[in-house]
Design a protein around this motif. Structure first.
Motif, PDB file in Angstrom:
ATOM      1  N   GLN A  59      11.749  34.406  15.439  1.00 35.49           N
ATOM      2  CA  GLN A  59      13.086  34.173  14.890  1.00 35.49           C
ATOM      3  C   GLN A  59      14.134  34.485  15.948  1.00 35.49           C
ATOM      4  O   GLN A  59      13.927  35.326  16.829  1.00 35.49           O
ATOM      5  N   TYR A  60      15.284  33.830  15.817  1.00 33.12           N
ATOM      6  CA  TYR A  60      16.315  33.947  16.844  1.00 33.12           C
ATOM      7  C   TYR A  60      17.681  34.172  16.206  1.00 33.12           C
ATOM      8  O   TYR A  60      17.973  33.674  15.119  1.00 33.12           O
ATOM      9  N   ASP A  61      18.507  34.909  16.932  1.00 41.02           N
ATOM     10  CA  ASP A  61      19.878  35.174  16.479  1.00 41.02           C
ATOM     11  C   ASP A  61      20.796  34.002  16.804  1.00 41.02           C
ATOM     12  O   ASP A  61      21.795  33.780  16.125  1.00 41.02           O
ATOM     13  N   MET A  62      20.458  33.286  17.871  1.00 44.77           N
ATOM     14  CA  MET A  62      21.308  32.181  18.313  1.00 44.77           C
ATOM     15  C   MET A  62      20.425  31.101  18.934  1.00 44.77           C
ATOM     16  O   MET A  62      19.460  31.411  19.635  1.00 44.77           O
ATOM     17  N   VAL A  63      20.765  29.854  18.634  1.00 44.46           N
ATOM     18  CA  VAL A  63      19.998  28.715  19.160  1.00 44.46           C
ATOM     19  C   VAL A  63      20.982  27.723  19.774  1.00 44.46           C
ATOM     20  O   VAL A  63      22.041  27.444  19.194  1.00 44.46           O
ATOM     21  N   PHE A  64      20.615  27.198  20.942  1.00 39.65           N
ATOM     22  CA  PHE A  64      21.410  26.154  21.585  1.00 39.65           C
ATOM     23  C   PHE A  64      20.619  24.854  21.565  1.00 39.65           C
ATOM     24  O   PHE A  64      19.460  24.804  21.991  1.00 39.65           O
ATOM     25  N   ILE A  65      21.254  23.788  21.051  1.00 40.96           N
ATOM     26  CA  ILE A  65      20.648  22.454  21.007  1.00 40.96           C
ATOM     27  C   ILE A  65      21.611  21.478  21.670  1.00 40.96           C
ATOM     28  O   ILE A  65      22.827  21.545  21.438  1.00 40.96           O
ATOM     29  N   ASP A  66      21.080  20.584  22.458  1.00 42.61           N
ATOM     30  CA  ASP A  66      21.895  19.521  23.057  1.00 42.61           C
ATOM     31  C   ASP A  66      21.699  18.254  22.218  1.00 42.61           C
ATOM     32  O   ASP A  66      20.573  17.755  22.089  1.00 42.61           O
ATOM     33  N   ALA A  67      22.790  17.753  21.650  1.00 41.84           N
ATOM     34  CA  ALA A  67      22.709  16.593  20.755  1.00 41.84           C
ATOM     35  C   ALA A  67      22.295  15.320  21.481  1.00 41.84           C
ATOM     36  O   ALA A  67      21.952  14.324  20.839  1.00 41.84           O
ATOM     37  N   GLN A  88      25.589  21.324  21.291  1.00 45.52           N
ATOM     38  CA  GLN A  88      26.411  20.818  22.386  1.00 45.52           C
ATOM     39  C   GLN A  88      26.415  19.294  22.405  1.00 45.52           C
ATOM     40  O   GLN A  88      25.458  18.653  21.959  1.00 45.52           O
ATOM     41  N   ASN A  89      27.488  18.742  22.936  1.00 48.48           N
ATOM     42  CA  ASN A  89      27.609  17.294  23.141  1.00 48.48           C
ATOM     43  C   ASN A  89      27.504  16.499  21.843  1.00 48.48           C
ATOM     44  O   ASN A  89      26.890  15.425  21.802  1.00 48.48           O
ATOM     45  N   LYS A  98      35.629  20.413  23.662  1.00 48.19           N
ATOM     46  CA  LYS A  98      35.061  19.101  23.375  1.00 48.19           C
ATOM     47  C   LYS A  98      33.556  19.171  23.124  1.00 48.19           C
ATOM     48  O   LYS A  98      32.803  19.713  23.916  1.00 48.19           O
ATOM     49  N   GLY A  99      33.123  18.587  21.991  1.00 52.35           N
ATOM     50  CA  GLY A  99      31.720  18.344  21.759  1.00 52.35           C
ATOM     51  C   GLY A  99      30.863  19.534  21.405  1.00 52.35           C
ATOM     52  O   GLY A  99      29.662  19.513  21.644  1.00 52.35           O
TER      53      GLY A  99
END
Length: 477
Positions: A113-121, A148-149, A190-191
């Motif tokens: 499990q994670y506290d924060m996730v980054f995904i690039d659209a 992101q994006n 932006k984005g």
């Protein structure tokens, strides 16, 4: 004309490009600043980073993680990992090489499990990543996803999109917008969209078969961590200028309380109040000798005059004058009891009267493991007896006042590690103490902080007259 010359046109093109690159750089800087602020606010310990390409914002995130924090980054090759080799940040980043979707499935199967996730659209399968993370509970209850994006198109029309990447971005945006499990906000850069799982108090669509009670929704709609918060509370700590009292003052302040730091030495109280101020904690330094009735009355009256109430009374001040029983003088006995028991009683009574009139309050007294056993080989008859009195006083007040909203409890620390006991003269004594402690070490003041927050919070409202012992098991041997 001058405006049609090739040189003039070239200048216009160069100027336009410079403006574009300047704006792009500024935008990139704003995104990084937003991410850094988000990390500082949410204090994540585990971050899942899915974009294939490392960027400067990843280094910024690593720099702002706590010492034990980590980022799990999915990469297409180990070459990207070499960027961090032999860097001070390497221990915080863990790379997973291969297909992102395959990696996510393995992480989900292992219960990560994670506290924060980054995904690039704009990645190949961003919707699959998002659904897998949400459906597998890879995002912690209070975690956030930064996408992101994403598309800046708010109309939902795809007429202006003429490439595959743009379509992915638009589809990803639509998926987030219709997901009833989360709430989202577009950052003023932006984005970027930040999504957060909705609290259970907002969940209605999937409630079938769920026991809709205080356990599920939280007592009064608040999670257990929220119930440990002390926002809006007013606290004081006697003996707050050093040691245990200083640790208590920081803990109560970090949990949200305003804190009056009380000590016999004003400079010590001011130093701690200044520390709290640097953290953004509202605090004030006060001087008092709690063995004097007029001093106790003055500080209590001043706190109420300034902050209108007292919610938490942390009566921590105490003294210890070691001597063999046959050598203990009446002066030593009286001085010990004057501070440790008589003074503590006066603080309990003065603060208790305020709390009884309010209909609510928490009193937390500092007793000692010496209330349970006779610590040895040191000789401290007066101290041991006074601390046993603190426990009985706590039990008595706890039963008398709970039906009027005031809870009274105490904490009994074991032997606390202080600079004083690291002298060569006391080294044999410390060795003996360590042999008597199952934990194999002395207590740190930080070992006591969670206890004072719990006893000060509404989470402990059903506890009164209790002696909370924190001594590494020493009283059991």
């Amino acid at each position: 004309m001058k405006s049609t010359t090739p040189m003039y046109k070239l200048c216009v093109v160069l100027q336009s490009n410079l403006i574009y690159f300047r704006d792009a750089k500024l935008q990139y800087h704003r995104v990084n600043q937003a991410y850094k602020m988000l990390v500082q606010l949410t204090r994540p310990r585990k971050i899942l980073y899915l974009p294939h390409h490392f960027s400067e914002n990843l280094e910024d995130l690593l720099n702002h993680l706590p010492e034990d924090g980590q980022i799990v980054a999915c990469v297409s090759s180990l070459e990207q990992h070499h960027l961090w080799k032999e860097s001070s940040l390497e221990k915080k980043i863990h790379t997973k090489v291969g297909s992102i979707e395959d990696i996510l499935k393995k992480l989900a199967a292992s219960g990560e499990q994670y506290d924060m996730v980054f995904i690039d659209a704009t990645e190949e399968n961003p919707i699959n990543y998002y659904n897998l993370i949400m459906n597998s509970n890879m995002l912690k209850m209070d975690g956030v996803i930064c996408v992101q994006n994403v598309s800046a198109n708010e109309t939902g029309s795809q007429e202006h999109i003429n490439d595959e990447i743009g379509l992915r971005s638009e589809e990803m945006t639509d998926v987030i917008n219709v997901d009833t499990r989360v709430e989202q906000v577009a950052l003023p850069v932006k984005g970027v969209i930040v999504t957060k799982r909705l609290p259970v108090s907002h969940i209605n669509d999937t409630m079938k078969g769920v026991a809709d009670d205080d356990v599920f929704r939280g007592f009064k709609g608040r999670s257990i961590l929220d119930r440990l918060r002390l926002d809006g509370k007013v606290a004081y700590v006697t003996g707050g200028g050093q040691g245990i009292g200083r640790a208590f003052a920081h803990a109560l302040g970090e949990a949200g309380a305003k804190v009056a730091v009380i000590d016999m030495v004003l400079e010590k109280a001011e130093a701690v109040a200044n520390e709290l101020g640097l953290k953004g904690i509202h605090s004030v330094a006060m001087t008092a000798d709690i063995s004097k009735e007029e001093d106790v009355k003055r500080v209590v009256d001043t706190i109420v005059a300034n902050w209108k109430k007292i919610d938490i009374a942390c009566n921590n001040a105490g003294i210890n004058m070691n001597s063999a029983s046959e050598d203990t003088t009446l002066e030593e006995w009286d001085k010990t009891f004057s501070v440790n028991l008589r003074g503590l009683f006066m603080c309990c009574q003065a603060a208790g009267r305020i709390m009884l009139s309010q209909g609510y309050g928490k009193i937390i007294n500092t007793a000692s493991m010496a209330s349970l056993i006779v610590p040895h080989p040191q000789k401290q008859l007066a101290y041991n007896t006074s601390k046993a009195g603190v426990v009985k006083l706590t039990q008595t007040l706890g039963t008398e006042w709970i039906d009027r909203g005031v809870r009274v409890n105490c904490i009994s620390p074991g032997i606390v590690d202080t600079p004083l006991i690291h002298s060569e003269a006391l080294k044999p004594l410390v060795t003996r103490w360590l042999a008597d402690i199952p934990a194999g070490r002395l207590a740190q003041v930080t070992d006591l902080q969670a206890a004072v927050v719990y006893l000060a919070s509404e989470a402990s409202d059903y506890m009164t007259g209790h002696n909370l012992v924190i001594e590494g098991g020493q009283s059991l041997w």
